[in-house]
Each structure stands twice: as structure tokens, then as C-alpha cells.
Design a protein around this motif. Structure first.
Motif, PDB file in Angstrom:
ATOM      1  N   ALA A   1      32.504  50.002  25.331  1.00  0.00           N
ATOM      2  CA  ALA A   1      33.871  49.862  24.661  1.00  0.00           C
ATOM      3  C   ALA A   1      34.944  49.814  25.341  1.00  0.00           C
ATOM      4  N   ALA A   2      34.863  50.631  26.763  1.00  0.00           N
ATOM      5  CA  ALA A   2      36.001  50.397  27.605  1.00  0.00           C
ATOM      6  C   ALA A   2      36.277  49.051  28.190  1.00  0.00           C
ATOM      7  N   ILE A   3      34.998  48.451  28.583  1.00  0.00           N
ATOM      8  CA  ILE A   3      35.077  47.179  29.064  1.00  0.00           C
ATOM      9  C   ILE A   3      35.597  46.095  27.984  1.00  0.00           C
ATOM     10  N   VAL A   4      35.290  46.417  26.741  1.00  0.00           N
ATOM     11  CA  VAL A   4      35.819  45.619  25.770  1.00  0.00           C
ATOM     12  C   VAL A   4      37.243  45.783  25.504  1.00  0.00           C
ATOM     13  N   VAL A   5      37.509  47.056  25.767  1.00  0.00           N
ATOM     14  CA  VAL A   5      39.203  47.285  25.412  1.00  0.00           C
ATOM     15  C   VAL A   5      40.005  46.644  26.775  1.00  0.00           C
ATOM     16  N   VAL A   6      39.448  46.638  27.978  1.00  0.00           N
ATOM     17  CA  VAL A   6      40.018  46.399  28.897  1.00  0.00           C
ATOM     18  C   VAL A   6      40.294  44.692  29.180  1.00  0.00           C
ATOM     19  N   GLY A   7      39.163  44.098  28.594  1.00  0.00           N
ATOM     20  CA  GLY A   7      39.034  42.613  28.562  1.00  0.00           C
ATOM     21  C   GLY A   7      39.782  42.160  27.359  1.00  0.00           C
ATOM     22  N   VAL A   8      39.987  42.837  26.321  1.00  0.00           N
ATOM     23  CA  VAL A   8      40.918  42.434  25.398  1.00  0.00           C
ATOM     24  C   VAL A   8      42.538  42.509  25.758  1.00  0.00           C
ATOM     25  N   VAL A   9      42.766  43.551  26.374  1.00  0.00           N
ATOM     26  CA  VAL A   9      44.100  43.929  26.983  1.00  0.00           C
ATOM     27  C   VAL A   9      44.466  42.798  28.074  1.00  0.00           C
ATOM     28  N   ALA A  10      43.348  42.346  28.957  1.00  0.00           N
ATOM     29  CA  ALA A  10      43.590  41.456  30.189  1.00  0.00           C
ATOM     30  C   ALA A  10      43.782  40.272  29.445  1.00  0.00           C
ATOM     31  N   PHE A  11      43.024  39.653  28.403  1.00  0.00           N
ATOM     32  CA  PHE A  11      43.291  38.505  27.731  1.00  0.00           C
ATOM     33  C   PHE A  11      44.614  38.429  26.956  1.00  0.00           C
ATOM     34  N   LEU A  12      44.976  39.370  26.225  1.00  0.00           N
ATOM     35  CA  LEU A  12      46.330  39.399  25.806  1.00  0.00           C
ATOM     36  C   LEU A  12      47.373  39.424  26.756  1.00  0.00           C
ATOM     37  N   LEU A  13      47.332  39.978  27.748  1.00  0.00           N
ATOM     38  CA  LEU A  13      48.573  39.967  28.780  1.00  0.00           C
ATOM     39  C   LEU A  13      48.355  38.577  29.471  1.00  0.00           C
ATOM     40  N   LEU A  14      47.374  38.031  29.650  1.00  0.00           N
ATOM     41  CA  LEU A  14      47.388  36.560  30.285  1.00  0.00           C
ATOM     42  C   LEU A  14      47.661  35.499  29.395  1.00  0.00           C
ATOM     43  N   GLN A  15      47.694  35.682  28.196  1.00  0.00           N
ATOM     44  CA  GLN A  15      48.201  34.528  27.411  1.00  0.00           C
ATOM     45  C   GLN A  15      49.676  34.045  27.523  1.00  0.00           C
TER      46      GLN A  15
END
Length: 57
Positions: free
Chosen positions: A43-57
Motif C-alpha cells: 500500500a505504501a508503494i502504491v501511494v508513493v507511486g500515485v503521488v509521484a505520478f501526480l507530481l510529474l504530470q
């Protein structure tokens, strides 16, 4: 004064009672499953991935 006569049978019986109590205590405890920590890490990896994806858009 200390007693000169030591009863080895008494000491052995006390140790056996202690050892048996520890074995029974260990057998009574349920074994913990590593499922909860694994889910938390995923779950932590998924959250970090989603946050990173949203920040890099």
C-alpha cells in the motif's frame, strides 16, 4: 548457613516443570502471519507511486 545436602531430583523436577511450561506457552501463542506487513508495504508503494505520478504530470 547453606544446606550441605542438595537434592538433584528436586532441581531436575523444577527445571522440567519450567521447560514444560515454556513449551506449552509457546504452543498456545498463535503464529503471526506476515500478511499485514506485506499489505502495508504494498500500500505504501502504491501511494508513493500515485503521488509521484501526480507530481510529474
Amino acid at each position: 548457613m547453606s544446606d550441605q545436602h542438595i537434592d538433584p531430583a528436586g532441581n531436575t523436577q523444577a527445571f522440567r516443570a519450567f521447560a514444560n511450561a515454556r513449551e506449552q506457552e509457546a504452543a498456545a501463542k498463535p503464529k503471526k502471519s506476515p500478511l499485514v506487513p506485506v499489505i502495508a508495504v504494498v500500500a505504501a508503494i502504491v501511494v508513493v507511486g500515485v503521488v509521484a505520478f501526480l507530481l510529474l504530470q
